[in-house]
Write an enzyme that holds these catalytic residues in place. Structure first.
Site, mmCIF file in Angstrom:
data_model
loop_
_atom_site.group_PDB
_atom_site.id
_atom_site.type_symbol
_atom_site.label_atom_id
_atom_site.label_comp_id
_atom_site.label_asym_id
_atom_site.label_seq_id
_atom_site.Cartn_x
_atom_site.Cartn_y
_atom_site.Cartn_z
ATOM 1 N N ARG A 53 0.823 -1.225 0.000
ATOM 2 C CA ARG A 53 0.000 0.000 0.000
ATOM 3 C C ARG A 53 0.853 1.269 0.000
ATOM 4 O O ARG A 53 0.373 2.362 -0.314
ATOM 5 C CB ARG A 53 -0.916 -0.014 1.223
ATOM 6 C CG ARG A 53 -2.235 0.686 0.979
ATOM 7 C CD ARG A 53 -3.107 0.862 2.210
ATOM 8 N NE ARG A 53 -3.288 -0.298 3.039
ATOM 9 C CZ ARG A 53 -2.846 -0.379 4.311
ATOM 10 N NH1 ARG A 53 -2.190 0.636 4.850
ATOM 11 N NH2 ARG A 53 -3.048 -1.461 5.026
ATOM 12 N N TYR A 106 -16.969 21.467 -9.839
ATOM 13 C CA TYR A 106 -17.310 20.151 -10.396
ATOM 14 C C TYR A 106 -18.372 19.497 -9.512
ATOM 15 O O TYR A 106 -18.260 19.511 -8.275
ATOM 16 C CB TYR A 106 -16.002 19.347 -10.424
ATOM 17 C CG TYR A 106 -16.101 17.920 -10.825
ATOM 18 C CD1 TYR A 106 -16.567 17.559 -12.092
ATOM 19 C CD2 TYR A 106 -15.692 16.902 -9.959
ATOM 20 C CE1 TYR A 106 -16.630 16.221 -12.465
ATOM 21 C CE2 TYR A 106 -15.744 15.574 -10.328
ATOM 22 C CZ TYR A 106 -16.225 15.239 -11.585
ATOM 23 O OH TYR A 106 -16.272 13.925 -11.949
ATOM 24 N N ASP A 178 -8.876 22.904 -7.637
ATOM 25 C CA ASP A 178 -8.958 21.843 -8.645
ATOM 26 C C ASP A 178 -8.342 22.429 -9.912
ATOM 27 O O ASP A 178 -8.920 23.310 -10.541
ATOM 28 C CB ASP A 178 -10.427 21.457 -8.854
ATOM 29 C CG ASP A 178 -10.587 20.305 -9.848
ATOM 30 O OD1 ASP A 178 -9.724 20.158 -10.734
ATOM 31 O OD2 ASP A 178 -11.577 19.565 -9.739
ATOM 32 N N LYS A 203 -7.558 12.740 -16.797
ATOM 33 C CA LYS A 203 -7.784 13.529 -18.030
ATOM 34 C C LYS A 203 -6.511 13.571 -18.876
ATOM 35 O O LYS A 203 -6.213 12.625 -19.561
ATOM 36 C CB LYS A 203 -8.255 14.942 -17.679
ATOM 37 C CG LYS A 203 -9.318 15.004 -16.589
ATOM 38 C CD LYS A 203 -10.609 14.347 -17.010
ATOM 39 C CE LYS A 203 -11.610 14.329 -15.862
ATOM 40 N NZ LYS A 203 -12.688 13.396 -16.031
HETATM 41 C C1 LIG Z 1 -12.713 19.323 -12.961
HETATM 42 C C2 LIG Z 1 -12.732 17.903 -12.499
HETATM 43 N N1 LIG Z 1 -12.299 17.601 -11.284
HETATM 44 C C3 LIG Z 1 -12.292 16.341 -10.825
HETATM 45 C C4 LIG Z 1 -12.770 15.306 -11.589
HETATM 46 C C5 LIG Z 1 -12.797 13.932 -11.016
HETATM 47 O O1 LIG Z 1 -11.842 13.097 -11.556
HETATM 48 P P1 LIG Z 1 -12.037 11.526 -11.620
HETATM 49 O O2 LIG Z 1 -13.081 11.266 -12.657
HETATM 50 O O3 LIG Z 1 -10.692 11.007 -11.971
HETATM 51 O O4 LIG Z 1 -12.486 11.077 -10.262
HETATM 52 C C6 LIG Z 1 -13.229 15.561 -12.886
HETATM 53 C C7 LIG Z 1 -13.744 14.464 -13.730
HETATM 54 O O5 LIG Z 1 -14.511 14.682 -14.648
HETATM 55 C C8 LIG Z 1 -13.217 16.895 -13.355
HETATM 56 O O6 LIG Z 1 -13.675 17.222 -14.573
#
Ligand SMILES: Cc1ncc(COP(=O)(O)O)c(C=O)c1O
Length: 384
Positions: A53, A106, A178, A203
């Protein structure tokens, strides 16, 4: 590694095993839960990795690259972007605290704050993404965290990141952004005073729409160590195969990003000239309301933007998405393939200006822009 090297060079050379006779260019993937010790006396040492881990050499390399990318002191890796957001948040807040969350956030971040944190006795207030230095007035005695996202990933407001960071620092409040849209390649929030920068590495770093991953990068040791402990207590671990995929993506993220960034800007500028489009929500486009702020703080764009269509029934908006041939219908971005979604069902913002028509979001991939334009053109023609 020399500090004055360009980013492209660092992303190519950092985190690689030392060259030797017949060594591979990258660390091999080690799959392990149990790690064996030679001697019993080593079992309780703190200075060596003792269990699966705790990561592998691939995880270490990946963390090193993210730390370099964001100019932080350390990186924690997670099995998804959401996990990379929630664990650091949980390392900061306690029952009775207050959190400020941008209204452009988000959806799952918002849901986590409004349900999970609420259950813990943590109150969340949504703030206008354009609040800037005015955030100071919203900070209460018990505010422990300000969550930012710039631009908002549906409506693309740019936040005044340095002003919010400054106001937060003045009152001893932690800030977390973010930073997924910019991939940390066009926005560097830690030198602007932000404490934690988070990526859905799913992404751009994954880049091929086949792996989930997340990273949180810290500006100071204290918050880093605390979040490391929280992540450990929560049982956080990510697969070495997934970490390898992200590390592999990291090596080529710059040229992919640059092409996707250029395609998205060119498409956005072209869409501005179309009668079917009322507004283009892309901060790098000169008539975007936050363009000046974007230009001040960002060094480039991203692959994701939205358009406001000239008003028409929802069924036509759905037909527009369905009739696209090259844009897949899917939620993500940063992959090699283009995607589109209609956004209205998930718009729950309180304080933004009303949009004057249906919102559609495009994620640009690596296809030729001429083909993407033709695809949008034929689909627009099918509904207008
Ligand atoms: C701006 C943003 N933050 C966080 C996330 C979350 O990422 P994950 O899908 O890898 O959990 C996304 C996913 O679409 C996103 O667009």
């Amino acid at each position: 590694m020399k500090n004055d090297l360009e980013r492209d060079t660092k992303f190519t050379h950092l985190g690689r095993p030392p060259a030797g006779l017949g060594t591979s260019v990258s660390h091999p993937v080690t799959r392990a839960s149990t790690l064996l010790f030679e001697k019993a006396e080593d079992l309780y040492r703190n200075d060596i990795r003792g269990y699966g881990r705790h990561g592998t050499a691939v995880h270490d390399s990946l963390a090193e690259l993210f730390t370099e990318l964001e100019q932080g002191v350390g990186t924690l890796l997670f099995p998804s972007g959401v996990a990379a957001l929630t664990a650091p948040v949980l390392s900061i807040v306690k029952p009775g605290d207050h959190v400020l969350l941008t209204d452009s956030a988000y959806g799952p971040t918002r849901h986590f704050c409004m349900t999970f944190l609420a259950r813990m006795g943590v109150e969340t207030t949504l703030y206008d993404p354009h609040v800037g230095a005015g955030i100071s007035d919203l900070i209460k005695e018990n505010t422990s965290l300000i969550l930012l996202e710039s631009p908002g990933s549906l409506t693309f407001e740019i936040q005044d990141v340095p002003a919010i960071a400054k106001a937060a620092k003045a009152k001893g409040v932690t800030t977390l952004i973010d930073n997924t849209w910019s991939a940390g390649l066009t926005l560097s929030p830690l030198p602007m005073g932000i404490d934690i920068s988070v990526h859905a590495a799913t992404k751009y770093f994954g880049g091929h729409s086949d792996v989930m991953y997340g990273a949180a990068i810290f500006a100071d040791e204290t918050r880093f160590k605390r979040a490391q402990m929280t992540a450990k207590q929560l049982g956080n671990a990510s697969s070495p195969d997934d970490a390898y995929q992200i590390l592999r993506g990291f090596r080529t993220v710059l040229p992919r990003f640059r092409q996707q960034e250029a395609t998205s800007l060119a498409l956005a500028e072209w869409l501005m000239t179309r009668d079917e489009i009322q507004q283009v929500l892309h901060p790098a486009v000169t008539d975007h309301p936050d363009h000046a702020l974007w230009k001040r703080d960002f060094t480039g764009g991203g692959c994701l933007f939205s358009v406001v269509l000239t008003p028409l029934p929802e069924s036509d908006v759905i037909r527009f998405i369905d009739n696209l041939n090259l844009f897949g219908i899917g939620y993500s971005y940063g992959g090699f393939e283009s995607l589109a979604i209609h956004c209205d069902p998930q718009l729950r913002r309180n304080c933004a200006e009303e949009l004057t028509g249906p919102l559609v979001r495009f994620a640009c991939g690596l296809e030729a822009i001429t083909d993407l334009k033709s695809d949008i053109e034929q689909s627009l023609a099918s509904i207008f």
